[in-house]
Structures are given as structure tokens and as C-alpha cells.
Design a protein around this motif. Structure first.
Motif, PDB file in Angstrom:
ATOM      1  N   GLY A  94     -20.782  -2.560  10.574  1.00 47.45           N
ATOM      2  CA  GLY A  94     -19.572  -1.762  10.685  1.00 47.45           C
ATOM      3  C   GLY A  94     -18.612  -2.012   9.542  1.00 47.45           C
ATOM      4  O   GLY A  94     -18.062  -1.072   8.943  1.00 47.45           O
ATOM      5  N   ALA A  95     -18.407  -3.284   9.203  1.00 48.49           N
ATOM      6  CA  ALA A  95     -17.479  -3.628   8.123  1.00 48.49           C
ATOM      7  C   ALA A  95     -17.958  -3.090   6.782  1.00 48.49           C
ATOM      8  O   ALA A  95     -17.184  -2.496   6.013  1.00 48.49           O
ATOM      9  CB  ALA A  95     -17.312  -5.149   8.053  1.00 48.49           C
ATOM     10  N   PHE A  96     -19.249  -3.300   6.479  1.00 49.57           N
ATOM     11  CA  PHE A  96     -19.771  -2.836   5.194  1.00 49.57           C
ATOM     12  C   PHE A  96     -19.798  -1.307   5.109  1.00 49.57           C
ATOM     13  O   PHE A  96     -19.695  -0.739   4.021  1.00 49.57           O
ATOM     14  CB  PHE A  96     -21.160  -3.422   4.936  1.00 49.57           C
ATOM     15  CG  PHE A  96     -21.142  -4.896   4.620  1.00 49.57           C
ATOM     16  CD1 PHE A  96     -20.253  -5.416   3.696  1.00 49.57           C
ATOM     17  CD2 PHE A  96     -22.021  -5.767   5.252  1.00 49.57           C
ATOM     18  CE1 PHE A  96     -20.225  -6.777   3.398  1.00 49.57           C
ATOM     19  CE2 PHE A  96     -22.002  -7.129   4.967  1.00 49.57           C
ATOM     20  CZ  PHE A  96     -21.105  -7.630   4.033  1.00 49.57           C
ATOM     21  N   GLU A  97     -19.945  -0.635   6.252  1.00 50.56           N
ATOM     22  CA  GLU A  97     -19.894   0.831   6.256  1.00 50.56           C
ATOM     23  C   GLU A  97     -18.499   1.322   5.858  1.00 50.56           C
ATOM     24  O   GLU A  97     -18.357   2.286   5.099  1.00 50.56           O
ATOM     25  CB  GLU A  97     -20.259   1.371   7.635  1.00 50.56           C
ATOM     26  CG  GLU A  97     -20.283   2.891   7.739  1.00 50.56           C
ATOM     27  CD  GLU A  97     -21.438   3.517   7.002  1.00 50.56           C
ATOM     28  OE1 GLU A  97     -21.404   4.754   6.807  1.00 50.56           O
ATOM     29  OE2 GLU A  97     -22.391   2.799   6.627  1.00 50.56           O
ATOM     30  N   VAL A  98     -17.466   0.658   6.371  1.00 48.30           N
ATOM     31  CA  VAL A  98     -16.095   1.024   6.000  1.00 48.30           C
ATOM     32  C   VAL A  98     -15.889   0.833   4.500  1.00 48.30           C
ATOM     33  O   VAL A  98     -15.335   1.698   3.813  1.00 48.30           O
ATOM     34  CB  VAL A  98     -15.064   0.192   6.800  1.00 48.30           C
ATOM     35  CG1 VAL A  98     -13.650   0.450   6.275  1.00 48.30           C
ATOM     36  CG2 VAL A  98     -15.142   0.522   8.287  1.00 48.30           C
ATOM     37  N   VAL A  99     -16.348  -0.309   3.974  1.00 47.76           N
ATOM     38  CA  VAL A  99     -16.188  -0.585   2.546  1.00 47.76           C
ATOM     39  C   VAL A  99     -16.949   0.443   1.710  1.00 47.76           C
ATOM     40  O   VAL A  99     -16.424   0.976   0.720  1.00 47.76           O
ATOM     41  CB  VAL A  99     -16.679  -2.014   2.215  1.00 47.76           C
ATOM     42  CG1 VAL A  99     -16.637  -2.261   0.706  1.00 47.76           C
ATOM     43  CG2 VAL A  99     -15.837  -3.047   2.939  1.00 47.76           C
ATOM     44  N   GLU A 100     -18.184   0.753   2.127  1.00 47.91           N
ATOM     45  CA  GLU A 100     -18.989   1.714   1.371  1.00 47.91           C
ATOM     46  C   GLU A 100     -18.387   3.119   1.442  1.00 47.91           C
ATOM     47  O   GLU A 100     -18.328   3.840   0.448  1.00 47.91           O
ATOM     48  CB  GLU A 100     -20.420   1.732   1.918  1.00 47.91           C
ATOM     49  CG  GLU A 100     -21.352   2.621   1.113  1.00 47.91           C
ATOM     50  CD  GLU A 100     -22.788   2.562   1.599  1.00 47.91           C
ATOM     51  OE1 GLU A 100     -23.522   3.519   1.334  1.00 47.91           O
ATOM     52  OE2 GLU A 100     -23.157   1.572   2.251  1.00 47.91           O
ATOM     53  N   ARG A 101     -17.919   3.520   2.634  1.00 49.03           N
ATOM     54  CA  ARG A 101     -17.360   4.853   2.806  1.00 49.03           C
ATOM     55  C   ARG A 101     -16.074   5.038   1.999  1.00 49.03           C
ATOM     56  O   ARG A 101     -15.708   6.153   1.646  1.00 49.03           O
ATOM     57  CB  ARG A 101     -17.093   5.109   4.287  1.00 49.03           C
ATOM     58  CG  ARG A 101     -16.850   6.569   4.641  1.00 49.03           C
ATOM     59  CD  ARG A 101     -18.128   7.378   4.637  1.00 49.03           C
ATOM     60  NE  ARG A 101     -19.062   6.909   5.648  1.00 49.03           N
ATOM     61  CZ  ARG A 101     -19.042   7.300   6.928  1.00 49.03           C
ATOM     62  NH1 ARG A 101     -18.115   8.143   7.344  1.00 49.03           N
ATOM     63  NH2 ARG A 101     -19.942   6.842   7.769  1.00 49.03           N
ATOM     64  N   SER A 102     -15.401   3.944   1.706  1.00 47.77           N
ATOM     65  CA  SER A 102     -14.176   4.029   0.907  1.00 47.77           C
ATOM     66  C   SER A 102     -14.461   4.455  -0.530  1.00 47.77           C
ATOM     67  O   SER A 102     -13.557   4.863  -1.255  1.00 47.77           O
ATOM     68  CB  SER A 102     -13.461   2.675   0.893  1.00 47.77           C
ATOM     69  OG  SER A 102     -14.163   1.740   0.081  1.00 47.77           O
ATOM     70  N   GLY A 103     -15.721   4.335  -0.953  1.00 48.97           N
ATOM     71  CA  GLY A 103     -16.100   4.653  -2.325  1.00 48.97           C
ATOM     72  C   GLY A 103     -15.963   3.486  -3.272  1.00 48.97           C
ATOM     73  O   GLY A 103     -16.247   3.615  -4.469  1.00 48.97           O
TER      74      GLY A 103
END
Length: 468
Positions: A94-103
Motif C-alpha cells: 500500500g505504501a509503495f503504491e502511494v509513492v509510485e502513483r505520485s509519479g
């Protein structure tokens, strides 16, 4: 002419069983073994707050064969007992998805690319190091697949082939994953099971990381130089399509992106400090990933709904891998309840006792590499192998830290060559590279990795590599 049911069945191709199917088959075999394998147990003692097996104390005990309902209860209990590890995997996703989705991740990689235009070696080296770091900390593993497309754009602009594209993205990611010095899914879980401090033994792992990633970069550059000098040397052919990096790699790298990556980097460093200073555990790390995801989302400018939904999407992507931990744990529950786990450890220790510790350690490494063909899940394999390897290490006179790294190497290396590796096959599909061509290109590097692993494990045995 109408096709008959028989003809339809004949046309069906055999499929490799899913990991869950394989693990359930192993669970059935473990249950059957409770009726055949004699029960037994070692005496144990507490040394430095760690429960260890006392060699030479194995003795027979009363067995407890697994009943029909016990088999399925073991699955439920496996999920419950592995709850901390399962939620660690989910929350990290979940955390890495947020970071990745931020661009931020994509922007950082593409900024490194544009800064090194015209300098092919440094371009390959920097992109490879970034992906290797992502693999080493667990931020990029299965999620490397879409980044292979970026690798293709880079290599086409440089007039290189798709093999190089896969190497600087997927290959580099798993070069870092091989060591996993800060990977919660593999080393974190394995050390937790082995009952040694979380992310201990960092110094030697960082050295191994530098050597393995360095060897990977040099191997890739050696091949790239041949292709640049003579495109006919390419194993898969060089695309004649011309492109500009500026046209294909336009992606902003804003102050927010820099702040997010800095925050995540410092957060992971702080966690290492906290595990040493405050004795943080797997549960702390799971909770800490919630904080990382929440603050990263706020910095990225997401509203509360976006943060929540993005975090949950990241969790969903890792449900498959997370629940494998519980299924693998069920196998151990069956063996522990029937008191046959120590019997297997005792049986494995007998042939290994005659070998020097270094050869016994290499045997652990090879056995885990073979196991990865059937269980291509780092966390699942940790749950299966570490409860056996930890007491086995006590028996043959090596440290549990060495046993953890033998597991990690065995799991990590073969992800880059076994066709049962989902991320590998998906990455090759994105790049349009046949597995046979990749295997031919990868095999020498795979053997180089193995030599490095043997040397590192041997050093670990010789220096009595402990938890610090």
C-alpha cells in the motif's frame, strides 16, 4: 465440421500448477507424512534470548497424525499465526503504491536518464543502480514490469536491443533483490522466523549488494558495447526505430517528487536505526509503512479518499503473495502438531554433519534455489524453509544469519532465470524477448552471481557472521 469434446480436450495444453496448488499438494503430503514419519523432538535452550536446538538430543516422541478437519484448520491457523507478516506485506504494498502513483519513482528515474544522455555507460549504470536499490528495499519487485517499457524507450534511443532494456530494469531490480538488505518481504520475514534482530548483518549485505550490482552493470555494458559497435552481435536484433529521449521520456520531477523520495529514504534509514536502538519488530515495520503511505500521499497532494483508495489498491496487488505466507505456515503447523518437523531436521543434519560448514552452507543455498522452481514466492519460501534451516544451522555449527542469506540467495538468483517466475515472464513479454534468448544471455551472469554467493557465504561462515 463440429469439434468433438474429445478433440477439444486433446488440444488443451498442460499448464504449470499455480503456486497455491503446489503448496496445497505439499500440505497434503505433509499430512500423509504424519502417518508414516516417526515423531521426535530435540531439546532446546535459550542462548542470547534465542531458542536454539541442542545437537545430539533428538529422541522419539508420541505422534499426532493429521485428521481431515485438522488439515483445513491448519490453513485457518496458518493465516492467523502469520497475521503480522501478512499485514506487513500488504501495508508495504500500500505504501509503495502511494509513492509510485505520485509519479516520484518514475520522475526520479527519468531525470537520471536525461542527465546522462550521450554517456551510455553512465546511463546504464545509474538506471541499473536505481532499480537495484528499489529491489533491495522491496519497493520494486513485481512492480518492475511496467518500467520495462521505459527501458525499451531508453535502449531504442541508444540503438541498443531489448535484452539491455530488460537487464537495466528487471535484471537490475533482482540483482538488488538477491541481497535484499532492507527487504521486508524476504530478509525481514526470514530473520523474524530465525529469531535474529530485524535487518541485522547489514554491513556484509551492503558489500555483497555492491559486488553483485557492479558485476551486473559490467556484464550488461560489455554486451551493450558489442551491440553498439556491431548491431549484428545482438541476440534479439536492434530495432531500426529511431527516437529521441526528450520525445519519449517527458515526465515531471517536481519538488514534491524530490520531497517524497527523500522522505521515504530517510524513513527507511530511521527504521534501521529504530530496530537497533528501540528493538523494533515486524509489527512496528508494518505500522510504519502506514505512516509512510499516509505522509507520502499528503506530500503528493492527494485528498483523503485518494490516499485511502490508492493504499488499498496497493494492498490488493499483494494479496496473492501475502496469503501464500499463511498457506506455507499451514504446512509447518501440520508437521509441528504431529512432531515430525524435528524428525526432518534430524534427517537432513545426518548427511550434512559429515561436511565442513562451508559445504553444508552451499548445500542450503542450492536446495533453496531448487525449491524456488516450485515456490517462486520469496515470502512463501521463507515460511517453508527457514523453520527448517534455522535449527539445521544450529546443528551443523553455522550462524542463523548465514542460513538466512543462503535462503535469500537461493530464492533471489533463480527468479532471474526460472520460467516459473511470473515477473520474469511478464517482463520478457513486455520487451518481446523469448525466454530461450534471455536464458542464453543470462546464464553466464547467473553463474557469476553464484560464485559471488559462494564466496560471501564462505566468508560468513569463517567470520561466524552473527546478528550484528
Amino acid at each position: 465440421m463440429q469439434e468433438t469434446g474429445l478433440e477439444t480436450n486433446q488440444q488443451k495444453k498442460w499448464e504449470m500448477p499455480d503456486t497455491y496448488v503446489i503448496l496445497f499438494a505439499v500440505l497434503l503430503m505433509a499430512a500423509a507424512a504424519t502417518y508414516i514419519v516417526p515423531a521426535g523432538a530435540f531439546e532446546r535452550e535459550i542462548v542470547d534470548q534465542v531458542e536454539r536446538v541442542i545437537p545430539g538430543t533428538y529422541a522419539g516422541t508420541e505422534g499426532n497424525p493429521t485428521g481431515f478437519m485438522d488439515l483445513f484448520l491448519a490453513l485457518q491457523k496458518g493465516m492467523v499465526q502469520s497475521g503480522g507478516l501478512i499485514f506487513l506485506v500488504l501495508f508495504a504494498g500500500g505504501a509503495f503504491e502511494v509513492v509510485e502513483r505520485s509519479g516520484a519513482i518514475k520522475g526520479g528515474i527519468l531525470r537520471a536518464v536525461t542527465k546522462t544522455q550521450g554517456k551510455e555507460f553512465w546511463l546504464i549504470a545509474i538506471v541499473s543502480i536505481l532499480f537495484a536499490l528499489g529491489g533491495a528495499v522491496g519497493a520494486v519487485a513485481n512492480s518492475v514490469i511496467p518500467f520495462v517499457a521505459i527501458g525499451l524507450i531508453i535502449t531504442r534511443a541508444l540503438k541498443l536491443d531489448a535484452l539491455v532494456a530488460v537487464s537495466i530494469t528487471f535484471g537490475a531490480t533482482f540483482a538488488g533483490f538477491n541481497v535484499g538488505f532492507l527487504n521486508p518481504y524476504t530478509v525481514g520475514i526470514a530473520q523474524s522466523i530465525a529469531d535474529i534482530p530485524l535487518f541485522s548483518g547489514m554491513a556484509l549485505r551492503l558489500i555483497a549488494f555492491a559486488v553483485i550490482v557492479g558485476a551486473t552493470i559490467l556484464y550488461t555494458w560489455r554486451y551493450a558495447k558489442k551491440v553498439l559497435a556491431d548491431p549484428s552481435k545482438s541476440l534479439v536484433g536492434v530495432s531500426i526505430e529511431t527516437s529521441s529521449l526528450d520525445d519519449n521520456l517527458e515526465s515531471p520531477f517536481t519538488a514534491r517528487h524530490k520531497l517524497i523520495l527523500s522522505f521515504v529514504g530517510f524513513s527507511l534509514l530511521f527504521f534501521i536505526f529504530a530496530t537497533i536502538q528501540f528493538k523494533w519488530t515486524i509489527d512496528h515495520m508494518a505500522a510504519f509503512f502506514i505512516i509512510i503511505g499516509l505522509i507520502s500521499g499528503i506530500i503528493a497532494g492527494m485528498n483523503y479518499n485518494q490516499v485511502a483508495l490508492t493504499f488499498l489498491e496497493g494492498c490488493q496487488k499483494l494479496v496473492y503473495g501475502a496469503l501464500i505466507i499463511g498457506v506455507a505456515r499451514a504446512i509447518l503447523i501440520v508437521m509441528e502438531n504431529a512432531s515430525i518437523l524435528d524428525t526432518f531436521v534430524h534427517a537432513l543434519s545426518i548427511p550434512l554433519e559429515g561436511f565442513p560448514p562451508i559445504l553444508a552452507t552451499i548445500g542450503m543455498f542450492v536446495s533453496n534455489a531448487i525449491l524456488n522452481f516450485l515456490v517462486p514466492s520469496g515470502s512463501g519460501q521463507a515460511m517453508i524453509s527457514m523453520p527448517i534451516l534455522a535449527p539445521l544451522a544450529d546443528m551443523i555449527g553455522i550462524t542463523r544469519q548465514v542460513a538466512v542469506q543462503a535462503y535469500q540467495f537461493g530464492d533471489g538468483f533463480t527468479n532471474s532465470i526460472f520460467p516459473t517466475s511470473g515477473p520474469l515472464m511478464a517482463s520478457l513479454a513486455v520487451a518481446g524477448v523469448p525466454w530461450i534468448k534471455w536464458a542464453k544471455w543470462m546464464m553466464p551472469l547467473f553463474l557469476i552471481w553464484c560464485v559471488i554467493a559462494v564466496i560471501m557465504l564462505s566468508i560468513g561462515v569463517l567470520i561466524n557472521w552473527g546478528p550484528v
